[in-house]
Motif scaffolding. Sequence first.
Motif, PDB file in Angstrom:
ATOM      1  N   HIS A   1      -7.303   8.314  -8.222  1.00 18.41           N
ATOM      2  CA  HIS A   1      -8.026   9.424  -8.822  1.00 18.41           C
ATOM      3  C   HIS A   1      -9.314   8.830  -9.382  1.00 18.41           C
ATOM      4  CE1 HIS A   1      -9.049  12.734 -11.422  1.00 18.41           C
ATOM      5  NE2 HIS A   1      -7.933  13.373 -11.239  1.00 18.41           N
ATOM      6  N   ARG A   2     -10.379   8.961  -8.602  1.00 20.83           N
ATOM      7  CA  ARG A   2     -11.600   8.245  -8.953  1.00 20.83           C
ATOM      8  C   ARG A   2     -12.136   8.645 -10.323  1.00 20.83           C
ATOM      9  NH1 ARG A   2     -16.042   6.972  -4.522  1.00 20.83           N
ATOM     10  NH2 ARG A   2     -14.018   6.494  -3.574  1.00 20.83           N
ATOM     11  N   ARG A   3     -12.204   9.946 -10.575  1.00 25.22           N
ATOM     12  CA  ARG A   3     -12.763  10.391 -11.857  1.00 25.22           C
ATOM     13  C   ARG A   3     -11.926   9.887 -13.016  1.00 25.22           C
ATOM     14  NH1 ARG A   3     -14.193  13.925  -8.108  1.00 25.22           N
ATOM     15  NH2 ARG A   3     -16.171  15.053  -8.268  1.00 25.22           N
ATOM     16  N   LEU A   4     -10.614   9.926 -12.846  1.00 29.47           N
ATOM     17  CA  LEU A   4      -9.741   9.427 -13.898  1.00 29.47           C
ATOM     18  C   LEU A   4      -9.973   7.940 -14.137  1.00 29.47           C
ATOM     19  CD1 LEU A   4      -7.370   9.731 -15.856  1.00 29.47           C
ATOM     20  CD2 LEU A   4      -5.827   9.307 -13.931  1.00 29.47           C
TER      21      LEU A   4
ATOM     22  N   GLN B   1     -13.255   7.449 -16.057  1.00 27.72           N
ATOM     23  CA  GLN B   1     -13.108   7.804 -17.471  1.00 27.72           C
ATOM     24  C   GLN B   1     -12.265   6.778 -18.211  1.00 27.72           C
ATOM     25  OE1 GLN B   1     -14.815   9.950 -19.070  1.00 27.72           O
ATOM     26  NE2 GLN B   1     -15.784  10.364 -17.110  1.00 27.72           N
TER      27      GLN B   1
END
Lengths: 233, 233
Positions: free
Chosen positions: B150-153, B156
């Motif tokens: 999960h790239r965005r995770l 972040q």
Amino acid sequence: MAKLTSLKAEKRQLDRRAADHIRSHILDGIFPANSRLLETQLSDELEVSRGTVRSALAQLASEGLVKQVAFTRWEVSGSSTTDGWEIYTLRGALEGLGANLAAANVTAEDASRLRTIGSELLRAISERRFQDATDIDFDLHAAIIALARHRRLADQHRLIMHQVRFHMVQSGFLPKDYDELIAEHKELIEAVIAGDAERAERLARNHNDAEVRLLTASLQQGDQSGRLDAESV
Amino acid sequence: MAKLTSLKAEKRQLDRRAADHIRSHILDGIFPANSRLLETQLSDELEVSRGTVRSALAQLASEGLVKQVAFTRWEVSGSSTTDGWEIYTLRGALEGLGANLAAANVTAEDASRLRTIGSELLRAISERRFQDATDIDFDLHAAIIALARHRRLADQHRLIMHQVRFHMVQSGFLPKDYDELIAEHKELIEAVIAGDAERAERLARNHNDAEVRLLTASLQQGDQSGRLDAESV
DNA sequence: GCAACAGAAATTGCTGACAATCGGCGATTG
DNA sequence: CAATCGCCGATTGTCAGCAATTTCTGTTGC
């Protein structure tokens, strides 16, 4: 003596305003997904220098709306099935935390404020002003997050909601069942107001479950519109 | 035919490298919390232009390590009790999601990899190499997040972990009970490997609960080291 | 002695010009 | 004819200087 703080609010920095301009163009679909952005073209259009445009683009890149390919190009981010899945799962986690905290320190005025927004949402839908309804929906979720009194969470939430909006525009998303939508929101609002943190969290987290399930299924069906991970390590 | 990919990885942009340099100085405590950062001074020290330094500082601002006061100054972010509370609660939400997803798609090699890191952590602690242990701890959590795909995770999470590290340095944080620390990690690893998403999520979310409770109590006791919210609306 | 003010110094914001790099097009060669 | 190499235009990366703003400092007036 009332000191009139910054009557001239136009003193905001140029790069911020440039970023706002470009961002709204992206969110409105004027700059479509994966389209290329030229620094010189933007600097001409906005009548600022290239350096200022670069700064604006860098901001948008940190917000996830724009991608930078070093020494080569800037482009508007894609909005594949994978992206949608990422966006909605992350949103669920953030809003779950937010709703939990909001329920823990909600006041009487907060309650009436939430109910007001809720009834506005209801009215907009019943009058079939769907664009307004979408905006109010966003306001409602933002209002709940605000109650958490958690600056970092609020910042992250604002960013992810930009991406949600972008993805909705790109994918032509429209809610299917307005009655259910209203019911879900009402439930969430009441859980927060009642101070039931656990229930509020669960409702907020599951709010996008239908969407997530759809996207997950689409991914597992070998839908290749997601980007491939070419690298390991 | 083995294709040798980019032997010369030093082609990275100057502003990124400048940001890395400044970031490590902040995380190492060389630039203390709330200390001022002068563009000219940094540009002299790093031997790059002021524009490049500005770009680096803007990146760090988007990561939350630095604050910009418009037309006035850059300064290293503070790390108050409120900040700590925000950082750990947000971390919990992100790692909860990450552990859940990781458990859902863990493979056999992932499992052995996690166990390897776990035993490294155990060894570092038993040999009282606590600095190494901290690094390995961070690696372990990063490894679990990586499994979520999960790239965005992941992005972040990397950012929030920088803030965690910074807060640890600023507050002189040291784990109290290494035995419990090991037990918690072992439990989490096994839950992920077993594919028990729900349990993995709960363990990850509660991993910092002791810290959060401490900070929450400190806040409610009227500890004024948190920043005040002067504005409404 | 103190407050308000004006000028100076320091610092950040913005710009235009120059350097480095990339992708494509055509020439060259096997 | 196909593949490769090298040049060229286009685009991004970096720099040094000027403009705008803030903060500091000394002075003036009361």
